[in-house]
Design a protein around this motif. Structure first.
Motif, PDB file in Angstrom:
ATOM      1  N   LEU A  83       0.821  -1.205   0.000  1.00 43.95           N
ATOM      2  CA  LEU A  83       0.000   0.000   0.000  1.00 43.95           C
ATOM      3  C   LEU A  83       0.856   1.257   0.000  1.00 43.95           C
ATOM      4  O   LEU A  83       0.610   2.193  -0.775  1.00 43.95           O
ATOM      5  N   ALA A  84       1.878   1.285   0.855  1.00 51.43           N
ATOM      6  CA  ALA A  84       2.732   2.470   0.947  1.00 51.43           C
ATOM      7  C   ALA A  84       3.480   2.705  -0.367  1.00 51.43           C
ATOM      8  O   ALA A  84       3.569   3.832  -0.853  1.00 51.43           O
ATOM      9  N   ILE A  85       4.001   1.619  -0.941  1.00 53.87           N
ATOM     10  CA  ILE A  85       4.735   1.757  -2.197  1.00 53.87           C
ATOM     11  C   ILE A  85       3.801   2.215  -3.305  1.00 53.87           C
ATOM     12  O   ILE A  85       4.142   3.059  -4.135  1.00 53.87           O
ATOM     13  N   GLY A  86       2.596   1.644  -3.314  1.00 50.85           N
ATOM     14  CA  GLY A  86       1.632   2.015  -4.347  1.00 50.85           C
ATOM     15  C   GLY A  86       1.271   3.479  -4.282  1.00 50.85           C
ATOM     16  O   GLY A  86       1.165   4.151  -5.312  1.00 50.85           O
ATOM     17  N   LEU A  87       1.090   4.003  -3.067  1.00 50.18           N
ATOM     18  CA  LEU A  87       0.758   5.415  -2.918  1.00 50.18           C
ATOM     19  C   LEU A  87       1.929   6.307  -3.289  1.00 50.18           C
ATOM     20  O   LEU A  87       1.757   7.362  -3.898  1.00 50.18           O
ATOM     21  N   ALA A  88       3.141   5.873  -2.918  1.00 46.48           N
ATOM     22  CA  ALA A  88       4.318   6.689  -3.192  1.00 46.48           C
ATOM     23  C   ALA A  88       4.672   6.709  -4.677  1.00 46.48           C
ATOM     24  O   ALA A  88       5.159   7.707  -5.194  1.00 46.48           O
ATOM     25  N   LEU A  89       4.425   5.594  -5.346  1.00 47.43           N
ATOM     26  CA  LEU A  89       4.835   5.470  -6.744  1.00 47.43           C
ATOM     27  C   LEU A  89       3.656   5.439  -7.703  1.00 47.43           C
ATOM     28  O   LEU A  89       3.807   4.982  -8.840  1.00 47.43           O
ATOM     29  N   GLN A  90       2.495   5.927  -7.267  1.00 49.21           N
ATOM     30  CA  GLN A  90       1.326   5.808  -8.140  1.00 49.21           C
ATOM     31  C   GLN A  90       1.510   6.578  -9.446  1.00 49.21           C
ATOM     32  O   GLN A  90       1.059   6.139 -10.507  1.00 49.21           O
ATOM     33  N   GLY A  91       2.218   7.718  -9.404  1.00 45.10           N
ATOM     34  CA  GLY A  91       2.470   8.458 -10.634  1.00 45.10           C
ATOM     35  C   GLY A  91       3.379   7.687 -11.576  1.00 45.10           C
ATOM     36  O   GLY A  91       3.122   7.596 -12.781  1.00 45.10           O
ATOM     37  N   THR A  92       4.444   7.090 -11.005  1.00 39.13           N
ATOM     38  CA  THR A  92       5.376   6.312 -11.821  1.00 39.13           C
ATOM     39  C   THR A  92       4.710   5.074 -12.388  1.00 39.13           C
ATOM     40  O   THR A  92       4.903   4.735 -13.567  1.00 39.13           O
ATOM     41  N   LEU A  93       3.938   4.374 -11.560  1.00 35.15           N
ATOM     42  CA  LEU A  93       3.237   3.176 -12.029  1.00 35.15           C
ATOM     43  C   LEU A  93       2.234   3.534 -13.126  1.00 35.15           C
ATOM     44  O   LEU A  93       2.056   2.780 -14.082  1.00 35.15           O
ATOM     45  N   ALA A  94       1.583   4.689 -12.977  1.00 33.34           N
ATOM     46  CA  ALA A  94       0.640   5.134 -14.012  1.00 33.34           C
ATOM     47  C   ALA A  94       1.369   5.419 -15.320  1.00 33.34           C
ATOM     48  O   ALA A  94       0.864   5.112 -16.411  1.00 33.34           O
ATOM     49  N   ASP A  95       2.585   5.987 -15.236  1.00 31.77           N
ATOM     50  CA  ASP A  95       3.369   6.250 -16.439  1.00 31.77           C
ATOM     51  C   ASP A  95       3.766   4.948 -17.129  1.00 31.77           C
ATOM     52  O   ASP A  95       3.737   4.855 -18.364  1.00 31.77           O
ATOM     53  N   ILE A  96       4.140   3.939 -16.331  1.00 37.19           N
ATOM     54  CA  ILE A  96       4.517   2.644 -16.904  1.00 37.19           C
ATOM     55  C   ILE A  96       3.318   2.001 -17.593  1.00 37.19           C
ATOM     56  O   ILE A  96       3.423   1.509 -18.723  1.00 37.19           O
ATOM     57  N   ALA A  97       2.166   2.008 -16.916  1.00 31.73           N
ATOM     58  CA  ALA A  97       0.953   1.429 -17.511  1.00 31.73           C
ATOM     59  C   ALA A  97       0.571   2.168 -18.782  1.00 31.73           C
ATOM     60  O   ALA A  97       0.199   1.557 -19.789  1.00 31.73           O
ATOM     61  N   ALA A  98       0.690   3.511 -18.757  1.00 30.19           N
ATOM     62  CA  ALA A  98       0.378   4.305 -19.946  1.00 30.19           C
ATOM     63  C   ALA A  98       1.357   4.010 -21.070  1.00 30.19           C
ATOM     64  O   ALA A  98       0.983   4.002 -22.253  1.00 30.19           O
TER      65      ALA A  98
END
Length: 265
Positions: free
Chosen positions: A90-105
Motif C-alpha cells: 500500500l505504501a509503495i503504491g501510494l508513493a509510486l502511483q504516478g510512476t506506475l501510471a506512467d509505466i501502464a500508460a
C-alpha cells in the motif's frame, strides 16, 4: 582497535562488492538495452518505437535483478524482499502511483500506437517530433529543436493530434482579390499553379472555389492534397507563386488602408 577494525572488514568488503556489482550491472544493462534496440530497429517488419520501448524495459529489468543481487550481498534474500514488499504494498503504491501510471500508460501507447518515432504530434498542447518512447516518458523535439519531456501518463490521458498519422494531407489556402478583379481568371491562375507543382496529388484533384464575400475582398479557397512530408513546402511555395502570378496579371490583393476625408471650411 584492531579487533574493531576487523569487525568492520566484512561490511567494507560487502560494500565494495556491492559497488562493483552496481557499476557492472549498470554497464551491462545499458549495453544489453542498446543491443536489443539495434536488433529490433534493424528488422524492417518491426516499428522502431517498439525497439526503444523494449530496450527500456530490458534495461530496467536487468537493473532490478542487479538491485536484488546487491541486497543479497548484504544478506537480504529474495524471499525476505517479497515479504517486505508484500507488507509495504500500500505504501509503495501510494508513493509510486504516478510512476506506475506512467509505466501502464507506456504499455498502452505501445499497444495502441497513437504515434511512433518520427511522427509530428501535438500532445497536451505541445507540438513536436517524437524522438523517444520508453517505460516512463515520451520525448519530443519542437521545430526549433527544444527538448520536451512528457510523462506517459499525461500523454495517454490527453488528446493526441498526430499530423503524421496518414500518408497524405490537405493544404488549405485562402486568397483575397478585389471586387473589381476577374474571379474566374484568378481561380484559373491558382488551379494552374497547383497542377504544375509536382507535389500536388491528382487524386483527390485540386479544388478551387469562391468561398466568401468579405468586407473588402472576394475570398478564393484552394484545397490541395499532397504527401504529408510535402505539406509545409507546398503551402509556402503556393503562397509565394500565387502572389507573384497575381502581380504579373494585375490582380490586386486588398489590404486594410485608411481614407482621409477633408471637408471644406
Amino acid at each position: 582497535m584492531n579487533e574493531a577494525l576487523e569487525g568492520y572488514l566484512p561490511l567494507i568488503w560487502n560494500a565494495a562488492k556491492a559497488l562493483i556489482v552496481l557499476i557492472v550491472g549498470w554497464i551491462v544493462a545499458g549495453r544489453v538495452g542498446a543491443v536489443v534496440r539495434k536488433r529490433i530497429n534493424n528488422t524492417p517488419q518491426i516499428d522502431q518505437t517498439i525497439g526503444n520501448f523494449a530496450a527500456s524495459m530490458v534495461k530496467w529489468v536487468i537493473l532490478l535483478m542487479v538491485l536484488v543481487a546487491v541486497l543479497g550481498i548484504f544478506g537480504i534474500q529474495a524471499t525476505s524482499l517479497v515479504a517486505v514488499f508484500g507488507a509495504a504494498t500500500l505504501a509503495i503504491g501510494l508513493a509510486l502511483q504516478g510512476t506506475l501510471a506512467d509505466i501502464a500508460a507506456g504499455f498502452m501507447l505501445i499497444l495502441f500506437r497513437p504515434y511512433k518515432l518520427g511522427d509530428f504530434v501535438e500532445v497536451g498542447g505541445t507540438s513536436g517530433t517524437v524522438k523517444d518512447l520508453n517505460l516512463f516518458v515520451t520525448e519530443l523535439a519542437t521545430p526549433d529543436n527544444v527538448q520536451i519531456i512528457v510523462p506517459n501518463g499525461q500523454a495517454w490521458g490527453t488528446i493526441i493530434t498526430n499530423y503524421s498519422g496518414h500518408q497524405t494531407r490537405r493544404v488549405d489556402l485562402v486568397f483575397g482579390i478585389d471586387y473589381e478583379d476577374d474571379m474566374e481568371k484568378a481561380k484559373g491562375i491558382i488551379l494552374r499553379l497547383a497542377t504544375e507543382d509536382p507535389r500536388t496529388l491528382a487524386d483527390p484533384e485540386p479544388w478551387v472555389r469562391v468561398t466568401n464575400l468579405g468586407d473588402s475582398s472576394v475570398d478564393i479557397t484552394a484545397r490541395l492534397w499532397c504527401d504529408a512530408a510535402d505539406y509545409w513546402e507546398l503551402k509556402f511555395a503556393m503562397t509565394q507563386k500565387v502572389k507573384e502570378a497575381f502581380d504579373a496579371e494585375a490582380i490586386s490583393i486588398p489590404y486594410p488602408h485608411s481614407v482621409e476625408i477633408q471637408k471644406a471650411g
